[in-house]
Scaffold this active site. Structure first.
Site, mmCIF file in Angstrom:
data_model
loop_
_atom_site.group_PDB
_atom_site.id
_atom_site.type_symbol
_atom_site.label_atom_id
_atom_site.label_comp_id
_atom_site.label_asym_id
_atom_site.label_seq_id
_atom_site.Cartn_x
_atom_site.Cartn_y
_atom_site.Cartn_z
ATOM 1 N N HIS A 162 0.854 -1.188 0.000
ATOM 2 C CA HIS A 162 0.000 0.000 0.000
ATOM 3 C C HIS A 162 0.889 1.238 0.000
ATOM 4 O O HIS A 162 1.983 1.224 0.584
ATOM 5 C CB HIS A 162 -0.872 0.061 1.261
ATOM 6 C CG HIS A 162 -2.102 -0.763 1.219
ATOM 7 N ND1 HIS A 162 -2.659 -1.320 2.355
ATOM 8 C CD2 HIS A 162 -2.919 -1.120 0.201
ATOM 9 C CE1 HIS A 162 -3.762 -1.996 2.028
ATOM 10 N NE2 HIS A 162 -3.934 -1.884 0.728
ATOM 11 N N CYS A 256 -2.368 2.651 9.212
ATOM 12 C CA CYS A 256 -3.307 1.600 8.822
ATOM 13 C C CYS A 256 -4.528 1.592 9.739
ATOM 14 O O CYS A 256 -5.633 1.272 9.300
ATOM 15 C CB CYS A 256 -2.637 0.238 8.855
ATOM 16 S SG CYS A 256 -1.552 -0.115 7.458
#
Length: 265
Positions: A162, A256
């Site tokens: 990511h 996250c």
């Protein structure tokens, strides 16, 4: 300026499948430790004056704690997530439902994207990652819905699957990033756009030091990213180290766990 974050308590956290290089189901994870570490992160935000809202965790969705992946919120408008792996597919609708129930205008994505995992918002542009989880056409879809320029960046190292594992905004105009996570062309773009960026070392990237949250003054960061912490302090930032070692077993860090809600409904 205080920010508004959405978080999800890791009541059902475990590592029972492997969808990124950090995950090793055979090693397991300690849910109680993960909860304690997450509570420290939540408290750190609240002590900094930020507002934290909570979404209820759902049994059977162990990665729902990684709220950043659940959506992208800009100007009070919500672009929903559509997950790449079936293990996480139900998270997208759950997060979208949380927003729609509170009156936010929201769009269900047609293309695969994992929310703020791959979309990082600055004042004038949105930086968007592709290569592992988010389809590049989702960048165009987000731009059309949100009306913000979206800059595509290609990720090339599967450990940094990511964008938010390889880069974080320091403020509305500058970033910190790990160069080796990006393709040559994308790295050239970053160097052009952010000549004064903080450039992280491999050692800091490998403990997910770039999965950090900055409010422009304070940076909440994984405790083990020691070199990066020193550089941030040298630049004048207040650094708040947090131990999220248990959640890192699933590939997560402070960012996250944190979905920013920009603009209120």
């Amino acid at each position: 300026m205080p920010k508004h974050f959405l978080m999800c308590r890791p009541d059902y956290f475990t590592v029972e499948y492997a969808i990124n290089p950090w995950m090793h189901p055979e090693a397991g994870a300690d849910r109680d430790v993960a909860v304690r570490q997450w509570e420290c992160l939540k408290s750190a935000y609240e002590e900094l004056g930020h507002r934290v809202s909570l979404i209820d965790p759902i049994d059977g969705l162990p990665d729902m704690v990684f709220a950043a992946n659940g959506a992208l919120v800009v100007g009070g408008r919500v672009y929903g997530a559509r997950f790449a792996y079936p293990q996480r597919a139900a998270e997208g609708p759950a997060y979208l439902r949380w927003f729609t129930e509170r009156g936010y205008p929201a769009a269900e994505a047609e293309h695969v994207n994992e929310g703020e995992g791959d979309f990082l918002t600055l004042d004038d542009v949105i930086l968007a990652g592709t290569g592992f989880r988010t389809d590049v056409v989702a960048h165009q879809e987000a731009q059309e819905y949100l009306g913000r320029p979206v800059i595509s960046l290609k990720l090339v190292d599967p450990r940094f699957y990511h964008l938010d594992t390889a880069l974080f905004p320091l403020d509305g105009h500058n970033v910190a990033y790990y160069p080796d996570a990006f393709s040559p062309g994308s790295l050239t773009v970053l160097r052009r756009m952010f000549p004064d960026a903080v450039v992280a070392t491999a050692e800091d990237a490998e403990v997910l030091g770039l999965n950090a949250v900055s409010d422009g003054t304070n940076v909440v960061i994984n405790a083990e990213a020691s070199n990066l912490q020193l550089e941030l302090k040298r630049r004048g930032y207040e650094v708040i180290p947090i131990d999220l070692s248990e959640l890192r077993k699933a590939g997560g860090g402070p960012k996250c766990c944190t979905l920013e809600i920009r603009g209120e409904n």
